[in-house]
Design a protein around this motif. Structure first.
Motif, short mmCIF file in Angstrom:
data_model
loop_
_atom_site.label_atom_id
_atom_site.label_comp_id
_atom_site.label_asym_id
_atom_site.label_seq_id
_atom_site.Cartn_x
_atom_site.Cartn_y
_atom_site.Cartn_z
N CYS A 145 0.90 -1.19 0.04
CA CYS A 145 -0.22 0.12 -0.03
C CYS A 145 0.80 1.15 0.06
O CYS A 145 0.41 2.37 -0.60
N SER A 146 2.07 1.24 0.80
CA SER A 146 2.98 2.42 0.73
C SER A 146 3.56 2.60 -0.49
O SER A 146 3.51 3.79 -0.90
N HIS A 147 3.92 1.65 -1.30
CA HIS A 147 4.45 1.54 -2.84
C HIS A 147 3.52 2.20 -3.64
O HIS A 147 3.83 3.04 -4.49
N GLU A 148 2.09 1.78 -3.48
CA GLU A 148 1.23 2.15 -4.25
C GLU A 148 1.06 3.66 -4.04
O GLU A 148 0.54 4.31 -5.06
N SER A 149 0.70 4.00 -2.87
CA SER A 149 0.59 5.39 -2.64
C SER A 149 1.80 6.18 -3.11
O SER A 149 1.42 7.46 -3.62
N ASN A 150 2.87 5.88 -3.05
CA ASN A 150 4.11 6.78 -3.16
C ASN A 150 3.95 6.76 -4.90
O ASN A 150 4.38 7.66 -5.59
N THR A 151 3.50 5.71 -5.67
CA THR A 151 3.49 5.86 -6.81
C THR A 151 2.15 7.13 -7.67
O THR A 151 2.52 7.72 -8.43
N TRP A 152 1.24 7.00 -6.73
CA TRP A 152 -0.10 7.74 -7.40
C TRP A 152 0.59 9.28 -6.90
O TRP A 152 0.14 10.12 -7.69
N GLN A 153 1.33 9.25 -5.73
CA GLN A 153 1.75 10.56 -5.41
C GLN A 153 2.83 11.27 -6.40
O GLN A 153 2.71 12.37 -6.89
N TRP A 154 3.88 10.39 -7.09
CA TRP A 154 4.65 10.63 -8.00
C TRP A 154 3.68 11.00 -9.37
O TRP A 154 4.25 11.80 -9.78
N VAL A 155 2.93 10.26 -9.83
CA VAL A 155 1.85 10.47 -10.79
C VAL A 155 1.19 11.71 -10.67
O VAL A 155 1.29 12.62 -11.66
N ALA A 156 0.80 12.04 -9.58
CA ALA A 156 0.02 13.33 -9.38
C ALA A 156 1.04 14.57 -9.62
O ALA A 156 0.69 15.64 -10.11
N SER A 157 2.15 14.40 -9.03
CA SER A 157 3.27 15.37 -9.17
C SER A 157 3.66 15.50 -10.74
O SER A 157 3.78 16.73 -11.02
#
Length: 103
Positions: free
Chosen positions: A6-18
């Motif tokens: 979940c942490s990895h998935e969250s970081n991926t979405w944050q990176w994509v949003a950024s």
């Protein structure tokens, strides 16, 4: 294991949003530059909007990014200063009116 995923998935979405936010702001910056060179009547409105977007991006950087506080504060203060000075200039300047607003 589930928390790490979940942490990895969250970081991926944050990176994509950024990345998406940066791309949109870059494209809008190119648009504002283009209409500036064209002496478009839309420039004062779009430039003020661009200034506000840069302030919002600086606030986002200050609040959510793992950037050193000093760098984030400098970014935020620079964006606020630029907005305070340039927004007033674009709203009140006779030069801006004669170049971009009045025919």
């Amino acid at each position: 294991m589930r928390n790490a995923l979940c942490s990895h998935e969250s970081n991926t979405w944050q990176w994509v949003a950024s990345l998406l936010t940066s791309t949109v702001l870059w494209c809008y910056s190119a648009w504002v530059t283009w209409i500036f060179c064209q002496h478009s009547r839309r420039l004062p409105h779009d430039y003020i909007l661009w200034l506000l977007l840069t302030v919002l991006l600086a606030v986002k950087t200050f609040a959510f990014s793992p950037v050193a506080d000093g760098a984030a504060i400098r970014t935020l203060l620079f964006a606020l200063l630029a907005e305070a000075v340039l927004m007033r200039y674009f709203k009140r300047s006779q030069h801006v009116k004669s170049t971009f607003i009045e025919p």
